[in-house]
Design an enzyme around this catalytic site. Structure first.
Site, PDB file in Angstrom:
ATOM      1  N   GLY A  79       1.197  -0.907  -0.144  1.00  0.00           N
ATOM      2  CA  GLY A  79      -0.281  -0.472  -0.035  1.00  0.00           C
ATOM      3  C   GLY A  79       0.868   0.995  -0.458  1.00  0.00           C
ATOM      4  N   TYR A  80       0.952   2.190  -0.564  1.00  0.00           N
ATOM      5  CA  TYR A  80       0.853   3.553  -0.399  1.00  0.00           C
ATOM      6  C   TYR A  80       0.311   4.467   0.359  1.00  0.00           C
ATOM      7  CZ  TYR A  80       3.036   1.246  -4.801  1.00  0.00           C
ATOM      8  OH  TYR A  80       3.721   0.347  -5.117  1.00  0.00           O
ATOM      9  N   LEU A  81       1.857   4.892   1.783  1.00  0.00           N
ATOM     10  CA  LEU A  81       1.210   5.426   2.789  1.00  0.00           C
ATOM     11  C   LEU A  81       1.477   7.548   1.581  1.00  0.00           C
ATOM     12  CD1 LEU A  81       4.097   3.829   4.281  1.00  0.00           C
ATOM     13  CD2 LEU A  81       1.255   4.490   5.191  1.00  0.00           C
TER      14      LEU A  81
END
Length: 178
Positions: free
Chosen positions: A28-30
């Site tokens: 996932g991309y923060l």
């Protein structure tokens, strides 16, 4: 700091994966802002990593990767990625002194199969295997961050769902909680 130099391709024949064991990946991309580094959290099997990647320059970019506790990664994926998550199973395929990482995507990108190969320098000669399709290294539609944000590939017809090897079918749908 490491320098990542990679080329990416569509996979035209998934039979290359028959009989191979894959590793589940949830990432996932923060954070990612145009022109800035992306911040990614990834669970790969039972290990977790926080990765920072600079924007690409040709085939290259800076990459910083750090091991983090698995529980922290799970919490970040669930609470801080705002749904920007990709699930896939990764297979390693050797060909002509290179290792191709073949990713079989799940969920909303089921049917998408990509291969990437890391190179020691941008001018490294590369002998492509016959199961490799179109090069997509510079096609941002196939970037993992773009895939994490989109429900389907933009401007593309529906993807055909290839017959996946038994090991890919057995991997099933990954979840972010236990």
């Amino acid at each position: 700091m490491a320098r990542e130099i990679e080329r990416r391709f569509l996979v035209r024949d998934v039979r290359i994966l028959d009989g191979r064991q894959g590793e589940p990946i949830i990432q996932g991309y923060l954070a990612k802002e145009p022109g800035s580094m992306s911040t990614r959290v990834r669970i790969r099997g039972e290990r977790a990593f926080l990765t920072l990647k600079s924007p690409k320059q040709g085939f290259s970019r800076d990459e910083f990767e750090y091991a983090i506790p698995l529980a922290d990664a799970r919490q970040m994926l669930v609470q801080h990625c705002a749904g920007r998550v990709v699930r896939k199973t990764r297979y390693l395929v050797d060909h002509a002194r290179h290792v191709f990482e073949v990713d079989v995507f799940q969920d909303r990108h089921a049917g998408l199969v990509l291969a990437e190969v890391e190179l020691p320098h941008e001018q490294t000669p590369l002998c492509l295997p016959p199961w490799i399709g179109e090069e997509i290294t510079h096609d941002s539609r196939y970037g993992n961050f773009t895939l994490a944000e989109q429900s389907a590939l933009l401007g593309s017809p529906p993807l055909p769902t290839p017959a996946l090897p038994a090991s890919a079918r057995a991997a099933g749908v990954l979840t972010t909680s236990h």
